[in-house]
Design an enzyme around this catalytic site. Structure first.
Site, PDB file in Angstrom:
ATOM      1  N   MET A   1      26.593  18.217 -40.509  1.00 45.06           N
ATOM      2  CA  MET A   1      26.878  19.913 -42.162  1.00 45.06           C
ATOM      3  C   MET A   1      27.675  21.052 -41.330  1.00 45.06           C
ATOM      4  SD  MET A   1      25.507  21.862 -44.097  1.00 45.06           S
ATOM      5  CE  MET A   1      23.231  21.091 -43.663  1.00 45.06           C
ATOM      6  N   CYS A   2      28.247  21.205 -41.916  1.00 43.54           N
ATOM      7  CA  CYS A   2      28.897  22.464 -41.835  1.00 43.54           C
ATOM      8  C   CYS A   2      29.524  23.504 -42.769  1.00 43.54           C
ATOM      9  CB  CYS A   2      30.456  21.409 -42.230  1.00 43.54           C
ATOM     10  SG  CYS A   2      31.016  20.042 -41.149  1.00 43.54           S
TER      11      CYS A   2
END
Length: 592
Positions: A1-2
């Site tokens: 996740m970013c």
């Protein structure tokens, strides 16, 4: 996740990112942050890239990631299949390696089309002066675009802010209909900004691009290139079949067991358990080490209903027995007048026994009661597992405060009553801050799990909503099939971008096993009557195939619990105006 972002200025001047948006992006990726700016004089433009990484796989890899040719890659996703990523590898590096070798748009599409898993990308090709961006087939990762009304600025970002001046830009979710390419060389002072679309298969002729300024033109790519759909087409067959029967309007576990014995669906059920089990397996393996080995690495949004119970049983198969699993159960404080209305009795009357030693409290909402019952079923099936049933209690005062401070910005640009209710419920649940009951004692607990499994996708594919019954009654199997096809087609815009923004705000990653490409492909091959039988009563006919699988897995009363939407099960809907319609714009999401 970013958290990923790109701000493109079509002049020589550079534009900074709004401080509040930058803060929200950092929430998504607390492990590493980095900004990169590129400039060009021919053609004239500047690009500001900002990436914030939540480390999930391989070695920590800062983004934006740059290759030897100066190309920049921002990746918010997970590769669960299609392309090979070894356990010790980082998928960002692997995909950039493939993209760097691409010599044409068709090569880029070939790589992205092979990825199985959720993703959103921004990819800048320096020599070609172009930017690729887009979301996966189901839109499981958020990506927003906003267009400056001065016609010289556009922004791509995982999350935005409702507090930004709407007079200066228009913010929308990037439609998950394909991958997009902006050629910055083709733009001059007199031309509109042209965005080329490379769709997932044939884009419906009635699809419209809403809310875009006149300075932006969306066009199909000149080469006629498309991305191959990662799932099988839906079986639209509506052949009449013999209906199942049920002895009463109040279904029981015995009714379900009788259907299992007489249905002849054992092979189909086993195939569903296998493909869904593998989807869960891919989403709970190779996780980063926790600082505290006694903390759970995986959490489940948990109501005790059929969807979350099956995820828990399957997760138990693949997570080492010495690791706990967090079951996140959210409840909103009941008003005093509601406490004596017999919620426990109501559940008992449906045939689900609740232990007498569970006292009614201001947080004993329906999902809390069924969640506790589900915990007992799980403990009986897997007694050696430590199941952390996290009771997350939310008061109206805390709800109001954090809706204004955090949640309204994450829901944005969606704005309905339904978005508010579900967005708030999911945000508090994913935060994981509550307590664990241990005998007569309770202690505070905050889930540190970076992975949050959610049951989204089960209802949409297996006719779990009440509107599916309405459609079946009015239009039969043919109408039901069309409704399910529409459900799956719009899930990106109705649910997934919003829920990704909500859950990721806590530095956690939402994972959707029911929307695994292999699971969807398997369910799409089945005729609708194999998946549901809406001639049967509630708690039985909807999601019938999943209920039969639950019995096969050893589950009990939870297998015949009727569908209950999160906003009603958690009782957040009872805190607000009961006359509101779910589709109305929600005034509570407007900040002062």
């Amino acid at each position: 996740m970013c958290g990923i972002c790109c701000v493109v200025s079509l002049t020589s001047s550079q534009r900074a990112l709004h401080n509040h948006v930058y803060e929200l992006l950092r929430h998504r990726g607390p492990d590493h942050s980095q900004d990169v700016t590129t400039n060009s004089l021919d053609p004239e433009y500047s690009c500001f890239f900002s990436a914030h990484v939540l480390h999930m796989r391989g070695s920590l890899t800062p983004q934006p990631l740059q290759d030897d040719r100066g190309n920049l890659f921002l990746w918010n996703g997970e590769v669960f299949g299609g392309l090979t990523v070894e356990p010790g590898e980082n998928d960002t590096k692997v995909i950039l390696g493939y993209l760097s070798a691409c010599k044409s748009p068709s090569d880029v599409l070939s790589i992205l089309g092979q990825v199985k898993g959720p993703w959103a990308i921004i990819y800048y090709q320096k020599e070609e002066h172009c930017i690729w961006f887009g979301r996966d087939f189901f839109g499981r990762r958020s990506l927003l675009w906003s267009w400056g009304l001065n016609e010289s600025l556009f922004t791509l970002t995982s999350v935005s802010s409702r507090s930004l001046d709407p007079r200066s830009s228009v913010c929308l979710e990037v439609p998950a209909v394909g991958v997009y390419r902006v050629d910055l060389k083709s733009r001059s002072q007199r031309e509109s900004l042209k965005v080329e679309v490379y769709p997932w298969g044939d884009l419906h002729s009635d699809f419209t691009w809403e809310g875009l300024p006149s300075s932006v033109s969306i066009v199909m790519n000149n080469s006629g290139l498309v991305l191959l759909s990662p799932t099988s087409p839906m079986n639209m067959s509506t052949t009449d079949v013999e209906k199942n029967s049920c002895r009463s309007s109040q279904p029981s576990l015995d009714d379900l067991k009788m259907l299992l014995a007489s249905s002849g669906k054992q092979e189909t059920i086993h195939r569903l358990v296998d493909v869904l089990g593998e989807a869960v397996h891919r989403r709970v393996q190779h996780l980063p080490h926790q600082c505290n080995p006694h903390q759970a690495k995986v959490a489940i949004l948990f109501s005790g209903g059929i969807d979350s119970m099956i995820l828990a049983v399957l997760a138990d198969r693949y997570i080492p027995a010495d690791q706990p699993i967090d079951l996140l159960n959210v409840a909103f404080k009941l008003q005093e007048s509601k406490l004596n209305q017999g919620l426990g009795k109501k559940v008992r009357n449906k045939g689900h026994t609740i232990p007498d030693d569970i006292a009614m409290s201001k947080f004993d909402v329906p999902d809390r009661i069924t969640g506790r019952a589900g915990l007992q079923e799980l403990a009986a099936l897997s007694p050696k597992r430590k199941w952390n049933f996290v009771e997350i209690n939310v008061t109206q005062e805390e709800l109001k405060e954090l809706r204004v401070r955090n949640i309204c910005h994450l829901v944005h640009p969606l704005d309905t009553v339904l978005d508010d209710s579900i967005g708030c419920a999911v945000w508090f649940a994913a935060r994981g801050r509550g307590f664990l009951s241990e005998g007569t004692q309770a202690r505070q607990h905050c889930s540190a799990a970076k992975v949050v499994l959610t049951g989204i996708g089960a209802d949409e594919q297996l006719a779990g909503y009440s509107r599916h019954r309405v459609r079946f009654k009015t239009s039969g199997l043919q109408g039901l099939v069309k409704e399910l096809a529409m459900e799956l087609g719009r899930i990106s815009s109705r649910n997934l971008g919003r829920d990704d923004r909500i859950i990721a705000d806590h530095g956690k990653e939402a994972r959707f096993p029911y929307l695994d490409e292999d699971v969807v492909s398997f369910l799409n091959t089945l005729p609708v009557w194999e998946k549901a039988d809406l001639s049967l009563p509630r708690g039985l006919g909807e999601k019938l195939l999943l209920r039969l699988a639950a019995v096969e897995l050893g589950l009990g009363p939870c297998a015949v619990l009727p569908k209950r939407a999160m906003q009603f099960g958690s009782r957040i809907a009872k805190l607000e105006n009961s006359r509101e319609k779910a589709s109305e714009k929600c005034s509570r999401l407007t900040t002062s």
